[in-house]
Design an enzyme around this catalytic site. Structure first.
Site, PDB file in Angstrom:
ATOM      1  N   ASP A  29       0.867  -1.182   0.000  1.00 41.94           N
ATOM      2  CA  ASP A  29       0.000   0.000   0.000  1.00 41.94           C
ATOM      3  C   ASP A  29       0.907   1.238   0.000  1.00 41.94           C
ATOM      4  O   ASP A  29       1.748   1.395   0.890  1.00 41.94           O
ATOM      5  CB  ASP A  29      -0.886  -0.006   1.265  1.00 41.94           C
ATOM      6  N   ASP A  89      -2.757   4.820  -2.550  1.00 38.58           N
ATOM      7  CA  ASP A  89      -3.753   5.430  -1.671  1.00 38.58           C
ATOM      8  C   ASP A  89      -4.135   6.829  -2.169  1.00 38.58           C
ATOM      9  O   ASP A  89      -3.259   7.652  -2.411  1.00 38.58           O
ATOM     10  CB  ASP A  89      -3.116   5.548  -0.276  1.00 38.58           C
ATOM     11  N   GLU A 148      -6.388   4.170  -5.915  1.00 40.26           N
ATOM     12  CA  GLU A 148      -7.662   4.447  -5.245  1.00 40.26           C
ATOM     13  C   GLU A 148      -8.089   5.829  -5.702  1.00 40.26           C
ATOM     14  O   GLU A 148      -7.420   6.823  -5.410  1.00 40.26           O
ATOM     15  CB  GLU A 148      -7.505   4.428  -3.728  1.00 40.26           C
ATOM     16  N   HIS A 205     -11.097  -2.235   3.686  1.00 48.28           N
ATOM     17  CA  HIS A 205     -10.935  -1.872   5.104  1.00 48.28           C
ATOM     18  C   HIS A 205     -11.624  -0.568   5.468  1.00 48.28           C
ATOM     19  O   HIS A 205     -11.652  -0.177   6.632  1.00 48.28           O
ATOM     20  CB  HIS A 205      -9.440  -1.767   5.404  1.00 48.28           C
ATOM     21  N   ASP A 206     -12.178   0.123   4.456  1.00 49.46           N
ATOM     22  CA  ASP A 206     -12.880   1.391   4.709  1.00 49.46           C
ATOM     23  C   ASP A 206     -14.393   1.245   4.603  1.00 49.46           C
ATOM     24  O   ASP A 206     -15.113   2.225   4.809  1.00 49.46           O
ATOM     25  CB  ASP A 206     -12.496   2.430   3.648  1.00 49.46           C
TER      26      ASP A 206
HETATM   27  O1  TEU Z   1      -9.129   6.216   2.017  1.00 46.66           O
HETATM   28  C1  TEU Z   1      -9.581   7.418   1.444  1.00 46.66           C
HETATM   29  C2  TEU Z   1     -10.953   7.795   1.949  1.00 46.66           C
HETATM   30  O2  TEU Z   1     -11.455   8.818   1.609  1.00 46.66           O
HETATM   31  C3  TEU Z   1     -11.700   6.869   2.855  1.00 46.66           C
HETATM   32  O3  TEU Z   1     -10.799   6.381   3.789  1.00 46.66           O
HETATM   33  C4  TEU Z   1     -12.784   7.558   3.653  1.00 46.66           C
HETATM   34  O4  TEU Z   1     -13.056   6.756   4.777  1.00 46.66           O
HETATM   35  C5  TEU Z   1     -14.077   7.705   2.879  1.00 46.66           C
HETATM   36  O5  TEU Z   1     -14.976   8.377   3.710  1.00 46.66           O
HETATM   37  C6  TEU Z   1     -14.648   6.354   2.508  1.00 46.66           C
HETATM   38  O6  TEU Z   1     -15.025   5.647   3.653  1.00 46.66           O
HETATM   39  C7  TEU Z   1      -7.721   5.974   2.001  1.00 46.66           C
HETATM   40  C8  TEU Z   1      -7.448   4.731   2.842  1.00 46.66           C
HETATM   41  O7  TEU Z   1      -8.094   3.608   2.246  1.00 46.66           O
HETATM   42  C9  TEU Z   1      -7.980   5.000   4.226  1.00 46.66           C
HETATM   43  O8  TEU Z   1      -7.905   3.841   5.057  1.00 46.66           O
HETATM   44  C10 TEU Z   1      -7.175   6.151   4.829  1.00 46.66           C
HETATM   45  O9  TEU Z   1      -7.757   6.503   6.072  1.00 46.66           O
HETATM   46  C11 TEU Z   1      -7.188   7.376   3.912  1.00 46.66           C
HETATM   47  O10 TEU Z   1      -7.014   7.091   2.534  1.00 46.66           O
HETATM   48  C12 TEU Z   1      -6.038   8.307   4.285  1.00 46.66           C
HETATM   49  O11 TEU Z   1      -4.825   7.664   3.966  1.00 46.66           O
END
Ligand code: TEU
Ligand code: CA
Length: 544
Positions: free
Chosen positions: A98, A200, A242, A315-316
């Protein structure tokens, strides 16, 4: 389109903190992952996307990196990382790292030095602006985690920008020194034999802060071309960006082979359909016709000019079976239905840890049980703005990121066999019924169903490269489609509802039908009047 190894690969995402704890400190780690490589090899996956394991204060569980070329002690050592890469490789599994380079942790030495003085050589590694004459922030940009995106730095009397937490200052991608530092670090990891990168929020590195532009800035694609040429280009690695704001048109810019940028992107249009007006804290019910329209659009528009990633969760995001299926009486059946629909599509499928045993949302009752910085920030911001505690707890239960971050449920043993200690976040209480050991002992195993789906992808080129043709496009409860290549015609039919219904597929009544896979043991089909039970799904081979 030239065949690439990642076209027919299946990726398994591991969130290391919650996968397997090998030393009893309640936190998942690299040696825990190594102990489960046989489990992953038997599933049939080709790639592990490993969420960050780098040194980090863990403000955002590792997405706030303080040293890119060191492993966080709670996850293990660099030797453990090198052993994981080698042992995975022995099993034909590549490790995709990542890459979090839109921002660093505020504890990174670059930021520490940038804060020492305005003349620091590292000052312009980040984005600083003077306050307005009245002392307020330079503009009204908000952090994605809630609140202002500007943090005042008293010692040097300037604001810095952080699109995520204030402990995640954004890197300044207008600074060529930042490009060089990141490219050098990426090549250091490539030389360690990794299989690629998940990038990311990569759509944010072209940001133009003074114009209030964050995603899809005009410098974004030139930066990606430059990164490609300086690092992974021509090295046959899997790179997935992403990109929350991607449309099919934009996705072609990232993933069309001749553009030499990325292999593919994660787009989220199907995900945000259950967010009212794009606000994830106002969850709304799934509208299947819309869901089908969006998925069909991406299949048809990216057909031969780019490449789709295929996922329901990560994971989000909330757990797929809770969000799009039925995590009650039809938990395993609806999970298999969702898997059939996803893995029959054209693109590279991603399985999120626990999805292969139909793990569900956790819906904690008390706020203190949640750990995620985004959830806790938004609970504060929204309740201060007048949203009730009950409404925010409902929203966290529906869409909070911790739904995906409760420990992997390996068995019905204490703490679901995840740890001998006390886990950093509570285990979902349903681990006594939902766990790997019981799933694998069951005749209704979801894991074995995923194994069969993955095996079919390897067996039928039509699934990887065939055309996608919608079927029953107007139906509001059934998602069906054809995948055709040459003589091969495969059809996926899925009842997305908990109702029994009948559909007319008489246009196929002249074909013989072989059930390649079915989540109800069904093997014969009367296409003139096809009865579907709740969450019935199958993949059929049609031949004239
Ligand atoms: O995620 C980007 C992001 O916008 C989402 O995490 C956010 O939670 C959105 O509301 C969708 O649920 C990436 C990573 O996947 C995340 O885990 C990190 O927190 C974020 O970037 C910052 O690095
Ligand atoms: Ca541990």
């Amino acid at each position: 389109m030239e065949q690439k190894w990642w076209h027919d690969a299946v990726v398994y995402q591991i969130y290391p903190r919650s996968f397997c704890d090998s030393n009893g400190d309640g936190i998942g780690d690299l040696n825990g992952i190594r102990s489960k490589l046989d489990y992953l090899q038997e599933l049939g996956v080709d790639v592990i996307w490993l969420s960050p394991v780098y040194q980090s204060p863990m403000d955002d569980n590792g997405y706030d990196i303080s040293s890119y070329q060191a492993i966080a002690p709670e996850f293990g050592t660099m030797q453990d990382m090198e052993a994981l890469i080698a042992e995975a490789k022995q099993r034909g599994i590549r490790i995709v790292m990542d890459l979090v380079v839109n921002h660093t942790s505020d504890e990174h030495s670059w930021f520490q030095q940038a804060c020492e003085s305005k003349d620091s050589p590292y000052r312009d590694y980040y984005v600083w602006r003077d306050a307005k004459p009245d002392g307020s922030a330079p503009n009204d940009l908000d952090s994605i985690f809630g609140g202002s995106a500007w943090q005042w730095h008293e010692p040097t009397q300037q604001y810095y920008i952080h699109l995520f937490s204030k402990k995640q200052p954004d890197l300044n991608w207008e600074n060529p020194k930042v490009h060089d530092e990141v490219h050098r670090m990426m090549n250091w990891w490539i030389d360690k034999g990794i299989g690629g990168f998940r990038l990311d929020v990569i759509d944010l590195i072209g940001k133009e802060i003074d114009k209030g532009i964050t995603g899809n800035g005009e410098r974004l694609h030139p930066l990606l071309k430059q990164m490609n040429q300086a690092t992974f280009g021509g090295k046959d690695l899997l790179t997935v960006g992403e990109t929350w704001g991607a449309t099919p048109e934009i996705a072609k810019l990232y993933s069309a082979p001749e553009r030499d940028e990325l292999s593919m992107v994660f787009q989220f249009e199907h995900i945000t359909l259950t967010w009212k007006d794009g606000d994830k804290w106002q969850p709304i019910a799934l509208d299947l016709p819309e869901f089908k329209r969006v998925l069909t659009k991406w299949q048809l528009e990216l057909a031969d000019q780019g490449w789709n990633s295929l996922f329901w969760n990560n994971h989000d995001l909330p757990r797929a079976v809770s969000k799009y299926g039925d995590d009650g009486v039809y938990r395993t059946k609806s999970a298999k239905m969702l898997a059939t629909v996803l893995h029959g599509l054209k693109g590279t499928p991603y399985i999120y840890q626990g999805e292969e045993i139909a793990m569900t949302n956790v819906k904690f009752e008390r706020l203190e049980q949640y750990k995620d910085i985004e959830s806790l920030n938004f609970y504060k911001v929204r309740t201060q703005a007048g949203v009730s505690h009950e409404e925010m707890m409902h929203a966290l239960g529906e869409n909070g990121r911790d739904n995906a971050r409760t420990p992997m449920q390996w068995s019905a043993a204490p703490q679901a066999g995840f740890t001998q200690g006390t886990p950093w976040i509570e285990v979902n209480p349903n681990y006594t019924e939902v766990n790997v050991e019981d799933d694998q002992a069951s005749s209704d195993s979801v894991y074995r169903y995923y194994q069969s789906l993955i095996a079919l992808r390897k067996r039928y080129r039509a699934i990887v490269h065939g055309d996608f043709i919608p079927v029953l496009e107007q139906h509001d409860k059934v998602f069906a489609y054809l995948r055709t290549e040459g003589e091969t015609r495969l059809m996926v039919v899925a009842n997305f509802s908990g109702e029994s219904l009948t559909v007319d597929l008489s246009e196929f009544s002249q074909s013989s039908a072989e059930a390649l896979l079915s989540n109800s043991g069904r093997t014969t089909f009367d296409f003139n009047k096809l009865e579907l039970k709740p969450y019935d799904a199958f993949m059929i081979k049609l031949s004239e």
